[in-house]
Write an enzyme that holds these catalytic residues in place. Structure first.
Site, short mmCIF file in Angstrom:
data_model
loop_
_atom_site.label_atom_id
_atom_site.label_comp_id
_atom_site.label_asym_id
_atom_site.label_seq_id
_atom_site.Cartn_x
_atom_site.Cartn_y
_atom_site.Cartn_z
CE LYS A 196 2.43 6.59 0.90
NZ LYS A 196 3.66 5.96 1.42
CE LYS A 249 3.77 9.83 -1.56
NZ LYS A 249 4.85 8.98 -1.01
#
Length: 325
Positions: A196, A249
């Site tokens: 992330k 992400k």
């Protein structure tokens, strides 16, 4: 053989031939729809930065979930917006908290719907960070991990099907796995936000969830967008700690890392097509700069082509409808 014996256009000459040799498949069942559940509203509340996305009450959530089922979408991912926040984010593990209540309501009404939950503190802390703070204002990794494990257990107890820690604290997957096993939830799977990044594309989400940091930023725990190789050891550590799925992400600028993580972990990989990526397409389509349907389906197919098994996207409802047509 070279041209003219080899003509690559031969298999592109009709829709039937193109379909016959198409390499990548996109189905509604591979999509997950993120949903925002709020304790503070009675029905629906539009989110200005995310056209077509709303904050939902529990009753509105159930209506939305029924539509998800009708369109054949793979599942929903829940993000909670509590009525009150504190420095610890204690509402995140409250057995009567917004997510716990929402999960129970969904499983009663739609027991076969796959329900994913975001395991994090940022929506619940008064300061907006993804963990508790030390006196010097830095996020305390190990103290935060203990609370994240508590949150995960509360979600599992409510009936969540897949737990998704999104905080990027070191060691949190192992702590969550250990606590789940100790509390009788050995079969509860974990989808780790493994890679992330500290991305500029999260802005609309933070507006929607009211989770922007009150000070500083999240670069001390989320990954540097300039680092690609780092994504692989991050994912492998989560696998070693007990993750059943891993995530990259954001999605659009990280196809190379989706591919690398998929190749290395050999686990199911999710890609999160985040709020800013969604908002850009909606804004361009509203301005007449591109064909929204064609652009969205091309984006989602590209993520599947990169190696994503599952795509979490605010486009999921529209995409499922277009695929059905």
């Amino acid at each position: 053989m070279a041209f003219p014996q080899t003509r690559m256009r031969r298999l592109r000459s009709s829709a039937s031939l193109r379909g016959l040799v198409r390499e990548t498949e996109l189905r509604p069942g591979q999509l997950v729809l993120p949903l925002f559940v709020s304790e503070a509203i009675r029905a629906r509340e539009p989110i200005a930065a995310l056209p077509g996305v709303e904050r939902l009450s529990i009753s509105a959530l159930l209506d939305e979930a029924r539509e998800v089922v009708a369109r054949g979408i793979g599942g929903v991912m829940l993000f909670g917006i509590p009525a009150a926040k504190d420095a610890e984010g204690s509402g995140a593990w409250d057995e009567e908290g917004v997510i716990q209540t929402a999960v129970r309501a969904l499983k009663r009404a739609l027991p076969d719907l796959l329900v994913l939950t975001d395991v994090c503190l940022c929506e619940y802390t008064s300061h907006g960070h993804c963990g508790v703070l030390r006196e010097d204002g830095a996020v305390d990794n190990d103290a935060s991990v203990e609370l994240l494990a508590r949150i995960a257990v509360s979600h599992a107890r409510a009936g969540a099907d897949l737990l998704a820690p999104s905080d990027m604290m070191d060691g949190r997957v192992g702590a969550i796995r250990s606590e789940l096993d100790a509390e009788g939830f050995a079969d509860a799977p974990i989808l780790a936000y493994s890679a992330k990044f500290a991305s500029a594309f999260y802005g609309p989400f933070r507006d929607a969830a009211g989770s922007a940091p009150a000070f500083g930023d999240r670069r001390g725990y989320q990954m540097d967008p300039a680092n690609g190789r780092e994504a692989v050891p991050e994912a492998l550590l989560d696998v070693q700690e007990g993750a059943d799925m891993v995530m990259v992400k954001p999605a659009l600028a990280y196809g190379d890392l989706i591919r690398a993580v998929k190749r290395t972990t050999r686990l199911p990989v999710a890609a999160y097509n985040v709020s800013g990526e969604y908002a850009m397409v909606k804004a361009a389509a509203a301005a007449g700069y591109l064909d929204e349907r064609a652009a969205v389906l091309e984006i989602l197919v590209s993520l599947r082509r990169a190696g994503a098994d599952t795509i979490i996207s605010y486009h999921s409802k529209d995409a499922a409808q277009w695929l059905a047509e």
